[in-house]
Design an enzyme around this catalytic site. Structure first.
Site, PDB file in Angstrom:
ATOM      1  N   ASP A  12       0.885  -1.114   0.062  1.00  0.00           N
ATOM      2  CA  ASP A  12      -0.153   0.144  -0.088  1.00  0.00           C
ATOM      3  C   ASP A  12       0.988   1.204   0.084  1.00  0.00           C
ATOM      4  O   ASP A  12       1.519   1.381   1.021  1.00  0.00           O
ATOM      5  CB  ASP A  12      -0.817  -0.191   1.265  1.00  0.00           C
ATOM      6  N   ILE A  13       0.619   2.030  -1.037  1.00  0.00           N
ATOM      7  CA  ILE A  13       1.720   3.346  -1.158  1.00  0.00           C
ATOM      8  C   ILE A  13       1.408   4.235  -0.162  1.00  0.00           C
ATOM      9  O   ILE A  13       2.369   5.062   0.156  1.00  0.00           O
ATOM     10  CB  ILE A  13       1.411   3.781  -2.584  1.00  0.00           C
ATOM     11  N   ASN A  26      -7.439  11.899 -11.635  1.00  0.00           N
ATOM     12  CA  ASN A  26      -8.017  11.935 -12.541  1.00  0.00           C
ATOM     13  C   ASN A  26      -8.185  13.598 -12.894  1.00  0.00           C
ATOM     14  O   ASN A  26      -7.543  14.491 -12.037  1.00  0.00           O
ATOM     15  CB  ASN A  26      -9.584  11.572 -12.581  1.00  0.00           C
ATOM     16  N   GLY A  34      -9.821   3.713  -6.026  1.00  0.00           N
ATOM     17  CA  GLY A  34      -8.412   3.088  -6.289  1.00  0.00           C
ATOM     18  C   GLY A  34      -7.242   3.832  -5.227  1.00  0.00           C
ATOM     19  O   GLY A  34      -7.780   4.087  -4.298  1.00  0.00           O
ATOM     20  N   VAL A  35      -6.326   4.143  -5.823  1.00  0.00           N
ATOM     21  CA  VAL A  35      -5.149   4.588  -5.095  1.00  0.00           C
ATOM     22  C   VAL A  35      -5.451   5.888  -4.777  1.00  0.00           C
ATOM     23  O   VAL A  35      -5.043   6.286  -3.689  1.00  0.00           O
ATOM     24  CB  VAL A  35      -3.928   4.389  -5.877  1.00  0.00           C
ATOM     25  N   ASP A  36      -6.178   6.761  -5.483  1.00  0.00           N
ATOM     26  CA  ASP A  36      -6.501   8.160  -5.413  1.00  0.00           C
ATOM     27  C   ASP A  36      -7.572   8.167  -4.053  1.00  0.00           C
ATOM     28  O   ASP A  36      -7.353   9.015  -3.155  1.00  0.00           O
ATOM     29  CB  ASP A  36      -7.371   8.670  -6.484  1.00  0.00           C
ATOM     30  N   SER A 123      -2.763   4.204 -14.064  1.00  0.00           N
ATOM     31  CA  SER A 123      -3.561   3.660 -15.426  1.00  0.00           C
ATOM     32  C   SER A 123      -4.137   2.182 -15.312  1.00  0.00           C
ATOM     33  O   SER A 123      -4.896   1.902 -16.068  1.00  0.00           O
ATOM     34  CB  SER A 123      -3.187   4.424 -16.646  1.00  0.00           C
ATOM     35  N   THR A 124      -3.554   1.434 -14.676  1.00  0.00           N
ATOM     36  CA  THR A 124      -3.615  -0.172 -14.688  1.00  0.00           C
ATOM     37  C   THR A 124      -5.018  -0.440 -13.995  1.00  0.00           C
ATOM     38  O   THR A 124      -5.191  -1.681 -13.956  1.00  0.00           O
ATOM     39  CB  THR A 124      -2.565  -0.985 -14.284  1.00  0.00           C
ATOM     40  N   GLY A 125      -5.644   0.498 -13.330  1.00  0.00           N
ATOM     41  CA  GLY A 125      -7.003   0.010 -12.370  1.00  0.00           C
ATOM     42  C   GLY A 125      -8.101   0.335 -13.318  1.00  0.00           C
ATOM     43  O   GLY A 125      -8.287  -0.153 -14.224  1.00  0.00           O
TER      44      GLY A 125
HETATM   45  N1  AR6 Z   1      -1.467   1.376  -2.918  1.00  0.00           N
HETATM   46  C1  AR6 Z   1      -0.747   1.223  -4.094  1.00  0.00           C
HETATM   47  N2  AR6 Z   1      -1.261   0.738  -5.385  1.00  0.00           N
HETATM   48  C2  AR6 Z   1      -2.840   0.762  -5.304  1.00  0.00           C
HETATM   49  C3  AR6 Z   1      -3.506   1.112  -4.140  1.00  0.00           C
HETATM   50  C4  AR6 Z   1      -2.702   1.350  -2.973  1.00  0.00           C
HETATM   51  N3  AR6 Z   1      -3.367   1.696  -1.776  1.00  0.00           N
HETATM   52  N4  AR6 Z   1      -4.749   1.118  -4.419  1.00  0.00           N
HETATM   53  C5  AR6 Z   1      -4.873   0.652  -5.661  1.00  0.00           C
HETATM   54  N5  AR6 Z   1      -3.838   0.532  -6.170  1.00  0.00           N
HETATM   55  P1  AR6 Z   1      -6.545   3.209 -10.071  1.00  0.00           P
HETATM   56  P2  AR6 Z   1      -6.160   4.517 -12.550  1.00  0.00           P
HETATM   57  C6  AR6 Z   1      -3.184   0.041  -7.701  1.00  0.00           C
HETATM   58  O1  AR6 Z   1      -7.713   2.480 -10.421  1.00  0.00           O
HETATM   59  O2  AR6 Z   1      -6.410   3.141 -13.540  1.00  0.00           O
HETATM   60  C7  AR6 Z   1      -9.392   6.626  -9.534  1.00  0.00           C
HETATM   61  O3  AR6 Z   1     -10.967   6.742  -9.210  1.00  0.00           O
HETATM   62  C8  AR6 Z   1      -4.229  -0.463  -8.398  1.00  0.00           C
HETATM   63  O4  AR6 Z   1      -4.253  -1.880  -8.209  1.00  0.00           O
HETATM   64  O5  AR6 Z   1      -6.156   3.473  -8.787  1.00  0.00           O
HETATM   65  O6  AR6 Z   1      -4.979   5.389 -12.905  1.00  0.00           O
HETATM   66  C9  AR6 Z   1      -8.769   8.103  -9.957  1.00  0.00           C
HETATM   67  O7  AR6 Z   1      -9.776   9.215  -9.306  1.00  0.00           O
HETATM   68  C10 AR6 Z   1      -3.697  -0.124  -9.719  1.00  0.00           C
HETATM   69  O8  AR6 Z   1      -2.656  -1.219 -10.161  1.00  0.00           O
HETATM   70  O9  AR6 Z   1      -6.147   4.551 -10.842  1.00  0.00           O
HETATM   71  C11 AR6 Z   1      -9.413   8.111 -11.391  1.00  0.00           C
HETATM   72  O10 AR6 Z   1     -10.621   8.478 -11.695  1.00  0.00           O
HETATM   73  C12 AR6 Z   1      -3.129   0.945  -9.779  1.00  0.00           C
HETATM   74  O11 AR6 Z   1      -3.079   1.261  -8.316  1.00  0.00           O
HETATM   75  C13 AR6 Z   1      -9.157   6.820 -11.907  1.00  0.00           C
HETATM   76  O12 AR6 Z   1      -9.242   5.962 -10.565  1.00  0.00           O
HETATM   77  C14 AR6 Z   1      -4.045   2.045 -10.177  1.00  0.00           C
HETATM   78  O13 AR6 Z   1      -5.280   1.931 -10.231  1.00  0.00           O
HETATM   79  C15 AR6 Z   1      -7.793   6.374 -12.323  1.00  0.00           C
HETATM   80  O14 AR6 Z   1      -7.430   5.033 -12.682  1.00  0.00           O
END
Ligand code: AR6
Length: 175
Positions: A12-13, A26, A34-36, A123-125
């Site tokens: 977890d970052i 975004n 997600g991570v955001d 971008s991978t989520g």
């Molecule tokens: N620590 C590290 N990595 C994580 C964590 C964490 N706590 N939580 C998720 N990930 P995403 P995107 C990974 O969906 O694809 C948001 O709603 C996850 O497994 O967070 O760039 C924003 O507001 C994946 O590999 O980001 C945008 O609207 C990676 O983080 C949209 O999602 C990215 O997944 C951005 O989508």
């Protein structure tokens, strides 16, 4: 890579005590899932407040670019918010936009004298970028950037939340 160590960690970052963690945000900069979501939840309201101020000044963050804020209650000092591309099949400039995210984060890092920076798999989520392709762009872009630029950064950590990405980065980083 020169004087900079590149490593991969699983987890977890939001827990990392590095100078800067990168957020996969975004265009609105107003948070999301997600991570955001995890970063804003753990970091508290000061991060969103600064994002709002940036939004008022420049109207959000274009895809491929990055902005920097406080890290609020997180152990990191800064959060660098970057906006990755939504995957649309790969012919809509996605690789170049994703590369631009990593470069712009490293550029901001230098401007703030950051010595350690952690990237999630941008971008991978929700945005659906294939994990293997995204990992290649991330590693190649960061390596090339470090070869070609003076930097304050001594440590780059790729933080993988899932086992598949963790394995991909280990392979790419030659372990
Ligand atoms: N620590 C590290 N990595 C994580 C964590 C964490 N706590 N939580 C998720 N990930 P995403 P995107 C990974 O969906 O694809 C948001 O709603 C996850 O497994 O967070 O760039 C924003 O507001 C994946 O590999 O980001 C945008 O609207 C990676 O983080 C949209 O999602 C990215 O997944 C951005 O989508």
């Amino acid at each position: 890579m020169g004087k900079t160590v590149i490593e991969v960690q699983k987890g977890d970052i939001t827990k990392l005590a590095v100078d800067a963690i990168v957020n996969a945000a975004n265009n609105s900069l107003l948070g999301g899932g997600g991570v955001d979501g995890a970063i804003h939840r753990a970091g508290g309201p000061d991060i969103l407040e600064e994002c709002r101020q940036i939004r008022a000044r420049q109207g959000g963050c274009p895809t491929g670019e990055a902005v920097i804020t406080t890290a609020g209650r997180l152990p990191a000092k800064y959060v660098i918010h970057t906006v990755g591309p939504v995957w649309q099949g790969g012919q809509k400039g996605e690789p170049e936009l994703l590369a631009s995210c990593y470069r712009n984060c490293l550029k901001l890092a230098k401007e703030h004298n950051v010595e350690s920076i952690a990237f999630p798999n941008i971008s991978t989520g929700v945005y659906g970028y294939p994990k293997d392709k995204a990992a290649m762009v991330a590693v190649e872009t960061v390596k090339l950037y470090l070869q070609e630029h003076e930097t304050s950064v001594k440590q780059v950590v790729f933080v993988c939340f899932d086992e598949e990405s963790y394995r991909l980065y280990q392979q790419l980083l030659g372990r």
